[in-house]
Design an enzyme around this catalytic site. Structure first.
Site, PDB file in Angstrom:
ATOM      1  N   GLY A 276       0.833  -1.199   0.000  1.00  0.00           N
ATOM      2  CA  GLY A 276       0.000   0.000   0.000  1.00  0.00           C
ATOM      3  C   GLY A 276       0.865   1.245   0.000  1.00  0.00           C
ATOM      4  O   GLY A 276       1.468   1.583   1.026  1.00  0.00           O
TER       5      GLY A 276
ATOM      6  N   LYS B   4      -7.023   6.018  19.383  1.00  0.00           N
ATOM      7  CA  LYS B   4      -7.034   6.696  18.088  1.00  0.00           C
ATOM      8  C   LYS B   4      -8.423   6.616  17.453  1.00  0.00           C
ATOM      9  O   LYS B   4      -8.954   7.604  16.937  1.00  0.00           O
ATOM     10  CB  LYS B   4      -5.990   6.112  17.148  1.00  0.00           C
ATOM     11  CG  LYS B   4      -5.954   6.906  15.837  1.00  0.00           C
ATOM     12  CD  LYS B   4      -5.060   6.290  14.792  1.00  0.00           C
ATOM     13  CE  LYS B   4      -5.155   7.120  13.497  1.00  0.00           C
ATOM     14  NZ  LYS B   4      -4.424   6.503  12.395  1.00  0.00           N
TER      15      LYS B   4
END
Length: 336
Positions: A7, A207
């Site tokens: 990626g 997060k």
């Protein structure tokens, strides 16, 4: 160490750029158009928060996983919904001695693996419905990583690093091993702030806590992080959603070292930054609705918590995702 990054989006490029500058042997894997972009531009280009631009060339940039062989560390830096299709190929990059590092937004498919809690399930169904990831990657190979940097990829492939350097890592069982120390050291050499934590799941919640409301609200409204956190109505919506999410997390044994207000203030401080989900809307890419929203709804049902605000945001974002893809001849991969 040989390091592969699957990626080469904003985060994968930022990571690969730093590791190349630290003189690691880095292989970048992505789709043909992105690999061609990397090759044509001479490598990975990043602009620092201070405005300094540099380009580095990885050891390899290719679509052919088998051509680069086995690596010591494999970072999974794609969107979570892309992982099942990629999973069977990971064995071309990683053997039983390799470490597989996940840095997806939201919740990873492995969250409930080797996890002692009150829930009876060992998997989040929506993230790996056919058990492809579970079969392809051994839990013993996985190290979790929470990526806090904010970055924006331009159409040219250049990545602007907006802010943030923290990338804590942790073993699923909370231990500290040689591989985890090597990983944290490599990330520090690459210019990030990495430390080993003994509760990676709580860090994932920390997060996700803000991203669960802010990312989809940004996609729905086209607003930046600062705009969402300073507009009273959306700030209240973020706050309410975070209280629901916190109740689910704590029922699963997670702890939070910040208050809701402090977490929102931290997001506001990032400034007029477009979230990754808003960037996906603008680029006509599939949204991470399952990893950020549907997974929370599934976990909430496991622990008997009601999350009406999360469900409402999910319904709106899922429809946006469906129409976004259908209007461009695509089909959502997993979203129900």
């Amino acid at each position: 160490m040989r390091i592969a990054i699957i990626g080469a989006g904003a985060m994968g490029t930022l990571l690969g750029h730093g590791l190349c500058r630290a003189r690691y042997d880095v292989s970048m894997m992505d789709l043909p158009n992105r690999i061609k972009q990397i090759q044509d531009s001479g490598g990975l280009t990043v602009v620092t928060p201070e405005g300094i631009e540099s380009t580095v060339c990885p050891s390899a940039a290719t679509t052919d996983f088998a051509s680069v062989g086995i690596h010591d560390i494999v970072f999974l830096a794609t969107k979570s919904q892309d992982l099942p299709a990629l999973a069977p190929q990971i064995s071309k990059l990683a053997d039983k001695t390799s470490t597989v590092v996940t840095i997806q937004n939201g919740f990873p498919w492995w969250y409930l693996q080797n996890f002692t809690s009150a829930v009876q399930s060992s998997r989040i169904e929506c993230l790996d419905p056919k058990r492809i990831l579970e079969r392809s990657i051994e839990a013993s190979q996985i190290v979790g990583c929470v990526a806090y940097p904010a970055a924006l990829m331009e159409p040219t492939g250049r990545v602007c690093h907006i802010e943030g350097y923290r990338m804590p890592v942790g073993e699923l069982d909370g231990s500290s091993r040689q591989r985890t120390r090597q990983l944290a050291s490599a990330l520090c050499e690459a210019g990030f702030k990495s430390r080993i934590i003994d509760d990676i799941r709580s860090e994932i919640w920390l997060k996700a806590w803000g991203a669960i409301p802010i990312n989809p609200i940004s996609a729905l409204t086209r607003a930046t992080m600062a705009e969402i956190c300073t507009f009273p109505l959306t700030r209240d919506l973020v706050r309410q959603t975070m209280f629901e999410v916190q109740a689910v997390a704590e029922a699963l044994g997670a702890t939070f070292r910040h208050t809701v207000e402090k977490r929102i203030d931290g997001a506001q401080a990032v400034g007029d930054h477009k979230t990754s989900m808003l960037q996906d809307v603008e680029s006509r890419r599939e949204l991470e609705v399952d990893a950020l929203l549907l997974s929370v709804i599934e976990l909430a049902a496991m622990v008997g918590k009601d999350v009406p605000t999360v469900k409402t945001i999910y319904a709106c974002t899922a429809l946006l995702n469906k129409n976004l893809l259908l209007n461009h001849g695509q089909k959502p991969s997993q979203t129900k």
